[in-house]
Design an enzyme around this catalytic site. Structure first.
Site, PDB file in Angstrom:
ATOM      1  N   GLU A  20       4.075  -6.339   1.665  1.00  0.00           N
ATOM      2  CA  GLU A  20       3.791  -6.675   0.260  1.00  0.00           C
ATOM      3  C   GLU A  20       3.700  -5.430  -0.616  1.00  0.00           C
ATOM      4  OE1 GLU A  20       0.000  -8.481   0.792  1.00  0.00           O
ATOM      5  OE2 GLU A  20       0.839 -10.377   1.471  1.00  0.00           O
ATOM      6  N   GLY A  46       0.741  -1.252   0.000  1.00  0.00           N
ATOM      7  CA  GLY A  46       0.000   0.000   0.000  1.00  0.00           C
ATOM      8  C   GLY A  46       0.766   1.294   0.000  1.00  0.00           C
ATOM      9  N   ARG A 102      -5.398   3.791 -15.365  1.00  0.00           N
ATOM     10  CA  ARG A 102      -5.599   4.480 -14.072  1.00  0.00           C
ATOM     11  C   ARG A 102      -6.399   5.781 -14.168  1.00  0.00           C
ATOM     12  NH1 ARG A 102      -2.137   6.227 -10.978  1.00  0.00           N
ATOM     13  NH2 ARG A 102      -3.036   5.448  -9.043  1.00  0.00           N
ATOM     14  N   CYS A 138     -12.779   4.396 -28.607  1.00  0.00           N
ATOM     15  CA  CYS A 138     -14.128   4.933 -28.832  1.00  0.00           C
ATOM     16  C   CYS A 138     -14.917   4.967 -27.529  1.00  0.00           C
ATOM     17  CB  CYS A 138     -14.838   4.073 -29.867  1.00  0.00           C
ATOM     18  SG  CYS A 138     -14.227   4.429 -31.491  1.00  0.00           S
ATOM     19  N   GLU A 139     -14.539   5.843 -26.639  1.00  0.00           N
ATOM     20  CA  GLU A 139     -15.203   6.044 -25.345  1.00  0.00           C
ATOM     21  C   GLU A 139     -14.958   7.498 -24.946  1.00  0.00           C
ATOM     22  OE1 GLU A 139     -16.438   3.650 -22.937  1.00  0.00           O
ATOM     23  OE2 GLU A 139     -15.932   1.812 -24.028  1.00  0.00           O
TER      24      GLU A 139
HETATM   25  C1  LIG Z   1      -3.094  -8.515  -1.038  1.00  0.00           C
HETATM   26  C2  LIG Z   1      -2.341  -7.363  -1.606  1.00  0.00           C
HETATM   27  N1  LIG Z   1      -1.084  -7.153  -1.218  1.00  0.00           N
HETATM   28  C3  LIG Z   1      -0.345  -6.136  -1.723  1.00  0.00           C
HETATM   29  C4  LIG Z   1      -0.871  -5.256  -2.642  1.00  0.00           C
HETATM   30  C5  LIG Z   1       0.016  -4.182  -3.189  1.00  0.00           C
HETATM   31  O1  LIG Z   1      -0.405  -2.914  -3.038  1.00  0.00           O
HETATM   32  P1  LIG Z   1       0.564  -1.712  -3.460  1.00  0.00           P
HETATM   33  O2  LIG Z   1       0.949  -1.904  -4.892  1.00  0.00           O
HETATM   34  O3  LIG Z   1      -0.257  -0.511  -3.262  1.00  0.00           O
HETATM   35  O4  LIG Z   1       1.748  -1.756  -2.558  1.00  0.00           O
HETATM   36  C6  LIG Z   1      -2.196  -5.410  -3.063  1.00  0.00           C
HETATM   37  C7  LIG Z   1      -2.811  -4.451  -3.996  1.00  0.00           C
HETATM   38  O5  LIG Z   1      -3.865  -3.939  -3.777  1.00  0.00           O
HETATM   39  C8  LIG Z   1      -2.953  -6.502  -2.541  1.00  0.00           C
HETATM   40  O6  LIG Z   1      -4.215  -6.711  -2.941  1.00  0.00           O
END
Ligand SMILES: Cc1ncc(COP(=O)(O)O)c(C=O)c1O
Length: 417
Positions: free
Chosen positions: A283, A245, A321, A352-353
């Site tokens: 992560e 995140g 995005r 085409c949007e």
């Molecule tokens: C389970 C999980 N871990 C990690 C991430 C990675 O998020 P980010 O790229 O914002 O670090 C996501 C993305 O939403 C996720 O769903």
């Protein structure tokens, strides 16, 4: 310019953008547009920055690269060499990680609405499963033997993210086991004969400094939940995963993510709990690759319609995005970067949007220098959730991807239909 970074993005003597000392316009000329360009060194530097922030406090941590952010196999290989683990959200991502050199034991799967076919594939490939629902525990029993190591993803009740679509904890959220069911889920894991070794949270994607206090509150909640689980199961959990995140600045108004406060907060909270021997897992995806990539487009139309239009040779099939989240991406004219921004434009894609614009929305025009047809428009911070969300909508191919690697430019994926 606020986005210039040593060894990465700068304005060269010809007033062109350069990426890792390669002129972006020359790359566009040689390899065609649309094209994504990534800087290998920047990916390594971002990964190292996270690692170093944690190393100040502990060695007992691991970084799972959230490969959904950018799953180009060459990028996976770079991160494998750096010692990354993998966060995979489908069995196909897990397979791709294995094909790119990751051993199965470095991969953790965290899925949602996981099918029996998915579960069978994961069990066959020996991929660690982080369980998201009661249903998944019950169905996994059919495919996995007793003693399987698993963890639980829970919803700590609070989330954060750059858009409602990327907030993944709190109310009206499909992910994870809610607090009220966590006890039952642990019972179900025990009754299945699985070995519960971890607890996981992921509160959302793309949050910045102002959300760190909320994140750290969820860290407290997750630690408290893990302590309760340990008491119940009678053995220590091996890891606590705090998800991904951390965001990146997409505009001059966004501040750098406070990595030190984030890492210190997690490490100190774990150290002062009874979980102090549990390994910390995180992560991140966006933080590692987001600012390492740019998207180069050619301007093919400059025209006054009912608003001034700059037309380019890609759309939300190439970078979703802006249309999908209303996200802001900095845009510059690659061949006259420092010219004055004098006029407001709609940056129109080629699909085409009506919603296919690279502005945050159709009404919010973007001030840029007056361009000529044939100029190169550069979209910055396109390394995460760019190519990985691309599609072949309107039967247009997905773009080429380039990597600047120690001064050399490599095609790391060619145009694909
Ligand atoms: C389970 C999980 N871990 C990690 C991430 C990675 O998020 P980010 O790229 O914002 O670090 C996501 C993305 O939403 C996720 O769903």
């Amino acid at each position: 310019m606020w986005w210039e970074k040593k060894g990465h993005l700068k304005v060269n003597d010809e007033n062109h953008l350069s990426i890792a000392d390669h002129d972006a316009c020359a790359l566009a000329g040689e390899y065609g547009t649309p094209v994504y360009v990534y800087n290998k060194q920047r990916i390594i530097d971002n990964f190292s920055a996270i690692r170093n922030a944690f190393r100040k406090h502990t060695d007992n941590f691991r970084i799972h690269y959230a490969m959904k952010a950018n799953s180009n196999p060459e990028i996976l290989r770079i991160l494998h060499k750096q010692g990354a683990y993998i966060d995979a959200v489908s069995p196909y991502e897990a397979k791709l990680a294995i094909d790119s050199g990751f051993p199965a034991e470095r991969i953790m799967f965290t899925g949602t609405s996981v099918s029996n076919t998915d579960l069978k594939m994961l069990v066959n490939d020996d991929i660690f499963i982080n369980i998201d629902s009661m249903s998944q525990i019950k169905r996994l029993r059919k495919f996995a033997g007793k003693g399987l190591n698993v963890s639980l993803r829970w919803n700590p009740g609070m989330g954060a993210g750059h858009h409602g679509h990327t907030i993944t904890a709190g109310k009206h959220i499909k992910f994870g086991i809610p607090e009220s069911k966590l006890d039952l889920a642990v019972d179900e894991v025990i009754s299945a004969g699985f070995n519960l070794v971890g607890l996981h949270q992921h509160i959302g994607s793309g949050w910045l400094a102002e959300d760190v206090p909320v994140f750290l509150d969820t860290v407290d909640k997750t630690i408290a939940a893990a302590v309760k689980i340990q008491d119940k199961i009678g053995h220590d959990l091996e890891f606590i995963d705090f998800g991904g995140g951390p965001g990146i600045p997409y505009s001059a108004d966004d501040k750098e993510f406070p990595l030190d406060i984030y890492a210190k907060g997690i490490c100190e909270k774990i150290a002062s709990s009874t979980l102090k021997d549990a390994q910390i897992a995180i992560e991140p995806g966006r933080y590692i690759v987001g600012d390492a990539g740019v998207l180069l487009l050619e301007i093919n139309t400059v025209e006054e319609k009912n608003v001034p239009i700059i037309g380019v040779d890609a759309g939300f099939n190439t970078l979703a995005r802006p249309s999908f989240y209303g996200s802001y991406h900095e845009m510059i004219i690659g061949n006259h970067v420092l010219s004055k921004n004098t006029k407001e434009y709609m940056i129109a894609g080629n699909l085409c949007e009506s919603g296919d614009v690279f502005n945050e929305n159709r009404e919010t025009l973007r001030k840029l220098p007056v361009p000529r047809e044939g100029d190169i428009l550069v979209i910055l911070n396109a390394g995460a959730y760019g190519y990985s969300m691309a599609s072949t909508y309107n039967s247009r191919p997905k773009p080429r991807e380039l990597l600047v690697d120690e001064g050399k430019v490599k095609i790391i994926r060619d145009v694909e239909w």
